[in-house]
Design an enzyme around this catalytic site. Structure first.
Site, mmCIF file in Angstrom:
data_model
loop_
_atom_site.group_PDB
_atom_site.id
_atom_site.type_symbol
_atom_site.label_atom_id
_atom_site.label_comp_id
_atom_site.label_asym_id
_atom_site.label_seq_id
_atom_site.Cartn_x
_atom_site.Cartn_y
_atom_site.Cartn_z
ATOM 1 N N GLU A 1 -38.795 88.555 39.164
ATOM 2 C CA GLU A 1 -39.194 87.141 39.191
ATOM 3 C C GLU A 1 -39.344 86.749 40.649
ATOM 4 O O GLU A 1 -38.357 86.775 41.404
ATOM 5 C CB GLU A 1 -38.162 86.242 38.511
ATOM 6 C CG GLU A 1 -38.252 86.267 36.996
ATOM 7 C CD GLU A 1 -37.384 85.208 36.327
ATOM 8 O OE1 GLU A 1 -37.221 84.097 36.884
ATOM 9 O OE2 GLU A 1 -36.865 85.505 35.237
ATOM 10 N N GLU B 1 -30.702 87.027 34.434
ATOM 11 C CA GLU B 1 -29.869 86.080 35.205
ATOM 12 C C GLU B 1 -28.544 85.824 34.478
ATOM 13 O O GLU B 1 -28.173 84.684 34.209
ATOM 14 C CB GLU B 1 -30.634 84.782 35.481
ATOM 15 C CG GLU B 1 -31.882 85.028 36.317
ATOM 16 C CD GLU B 1 -32.557 83.787 36.877
ATOM 17 O OE1 GLU B 1 -32.126 82.663 36.549
ATOM 18 O OE2 GLU B 1 -33.519 83.949 37.651
#
Ligand code: AHR
Length: 571
Positions: A375, A241
């Site tokens: 994820e 991220e």
């Protein structure tokens, strides 16, 4: 007169074309009443007739069931295989977060909890049974602040974990402990390197430490720390991220850093030179909005023009089922509104994959770069009384259905989606396992993963069906979902999810391509949509056997409402 209605819910079945049939005892009762009312030689008195009519209507009203089964027709041709379902779609994620690692995996070798070199035996046994293909570690956000040297050798670097509750991170679990755990459960390592606050050199050294076979300084250090043989690192995450907790980078800035990591961070394991090469997975999008499509465009456009000196094999996608931030839905103690809304939201995964796959197709039509959903899962409000930074939630029948729906979506995109890691494996978010000191409970999601083991490395067999619809309030969802595949041993497997929490499904499965004679397997359902397994009552949501009858060339299967079913078809 037999008025026993004790078997009502189970015996209520639907006749063809959606007509509601009623259970045999009720049928007998109703028939007798009608005969008494209608046949001349059985005429009853007026009060008796009124009583019988009243009783008949009451019995029919009771018997016309809430659980009326709906017919669902499916068909598949076993001779028409599709894409391979990469076993890495069933990957897990273990971050240094809450009790995911400490307590969940690690208890220390002096613990009274049975363990092998500090790793709890009950958890290892449970995970072995679901054939975990890879585990992503050490994060998540944690990875971009992680310094691997803190986690090796006799003196560990004690730090804080600012992302997750600001607690002490003792680094007792580091490279060797993680790799030991991986070996104990028979899985592979998906290591995320620190691209946020670390340097390419730091990450390069870590990979050399883990994988070098020649006598370099780092190889000798690894051997001195107890592992002379090189470790296998199957997957390498180039940051996490990076558009947010991984460093708040623009796509262009990330790309510059990522290219440099991709070049310098090498795997030296001789066993991974030809086959089993390490896959490098770049940070990808975190949603479907413009900023995410721009991110995918930027990375994939660069990939199209990449030179020999850098490469990627995967682009990650993160998407949680949360409805809105901050996560507010309860993980237990909810009703049908929350069931329908969460499941409706989770189905957005399909569009998200389509959107990013389309961009990837533009720059990589040969699908060399995998989309890795590393994820995903449900993210609810933290359980009352828990540390909000520990992301503790319960796991219910709703999560089992959610898991099945997502896994099926991944398999439908199996040509591009070749990896997925549910978040997270133990005690965090949509976990497989919950622990509390010596206690352990397996969640409904765990059982879905167990039932799906035959789909690992299987080959998709397209299945046609009319999903129908389940409506609740403002939400309309497909009533059923289905997926089929041929496993490595040549067996045909079918998964069918009944999303509707009220209506059973009377499945008629037409199979061509093999001579299907019967089917048997397991089904997972629960009394309520929010039923959970607890340490005290661990077996509320567990799979039970189910089998199909063959009739008129079709397999007939009765599915319970809100259920996940996997059967293998016997020739
Ligand atoms: O899984 C919890 C967190 O969610 C991860 O650390 C991060 O990558 C994501 O935002």
């Amino acid at each position: 007169m037999d008025l026993t209605l004790a078997h009502r819910p189970q015996s209520t079945v639907c006749s063809p074309k959606g007509q509601v049939d009623i259970l045999p005892a009720t049928r007998v009762f109703v028939r007798r009443c009608f005969l008494t009312l209608l046949l001349p030689h059985q005429r009853a008195s007026l009060p008796m007739r009124s009583l019988l009519i009243g009783l008949t209507l009451i019995v029919m009203a009771i018997a016309v069931p809430r659980t009326a089964a709906q017919k669902v027709e499916l068909s598949l041709d076993a001779s028409k295989p599709g894409a391979k379902i990469d076993r890495n779609l069933f990957g897990q994620f273990a971050e240094h977060l809450g009790h995911g690692i400490y307590d969940g995996i690690w208890v220390g070798s002096d613990s009274t909890i049975p363990n092998t070199r500090g790793i709890r035996n009950d958890v290892v046994a449970a995970l072995k049974a679901i054939h975990v293909p890879n585990i992503r570690w050490p994060g998540g956000c944690f990875a971009d602040g992680y310094h691997w040297r803190d986690g090796i050798g006799p003196q560990r670097g004690v730090r804080l974990n600012p992302d997750w509750g600001g607690v002490i991170e003792p680094n007792t679990v580091g490279t060797h402990e993680f790799m030991d755990f991986i070996e104990q459960i028979g899985s592979e390592a998906y290591v995320s390197v620190n691209l946020g606050s670390g340097s390419p050199q730091e990450a390069a050294d870590w990979l050399e430490y883990m994988t070098a076979a020649q006598a370099t300084t780092l190889e000798k250090e690894r051997a001195a720390n107890g592992h002379p043989a090189p470790y296998k690192v199957a997957r390498l995450g180039l940051g996490n991220e990076s558009w947010d907790c991984g460093g708040n980078m623009t796509a262009e800035y990330y790309l510059d850093r990522m290219k440099s990591f991709s070049h310098f961070v090498r795997n030296y394991n001789p066993a991974q030179m030809e086959k089993d090469q390490m896959l490098k997975i770049a940070v990808g999008p975190g949603g479907g909005e413009q900023r995410w499509t721009d991110w995918t465009e930027t990375v994939m456009k660069a990939y199209q023009q990449h030179t020999w000196s850098w490469d990627i094999n995967g682009l990650s996608l993160h998407s949680y089922t949360v409805v809105k931030w901050p996560p507010a839905f309860k993980s237990v103690g909810f009703g049908e509104d929350e069931y329908a809304q969460i499941l409706k939201t989770t189905l957005d995964m399909d569009d998200l994959i389509k959107k990013h796959s389309a961009i990837m197709d533009k720059y990589d039509p040969q699908k060399k770069v995998a989309l890795v959903v590393d994820e995903w899962g449900s993210w609810y409000a933290p359980l009352p009384g828990s540390n909000p930074g520990f992301l503790v939630q319960q796991n219910s029948m709703r999560d089992a259905v959610l898991a099945a729906l997502n896994l099926n979506i991944f398999t439908r995109h199996a040509d591009r989606v070749r990896g997925a890691n549910i978040a997270q494996m133990i005690n965090v978010l949509q976990a497989m396992i919950l622990t509390d000191h010596e206690k352990m409970a397996l969640t409904p999601t765990y059982y879905v993963y167990k039932m799906y083991v035959p789909f690992q490395d299987s080959t998709v067999v397209p299945v046609a069906f009319d999903a129908g619809s389940y409506k609740h309030g403002d939400f309309t969802l497909p009533r059923v979902d289905a997926m089929a595949a041929k496993s490595k041993d040549g067996k045909l497997w079918v998964e069918i999810t009944d999303v509707d929490p009220h209506q059973a499904a009377e499945v008629e499965l037409a199979v061509t391509g093999i001579n299907a004679k019967s089917a048997s397997g397991e089904t997972l359902t629960a009394p309520q949509v929010d039923s959970v397994n607890t340490f005290e009552v661990p077996n509320t949501v567990v799979p039970k056997p189910i089998s199909a009858k063959a009739q008129g060339g079709k397999l007939l299967l009765q599915l319970e409402p809100k259920s996940v079913t996997v059967v293998s078809i016997e020739p």
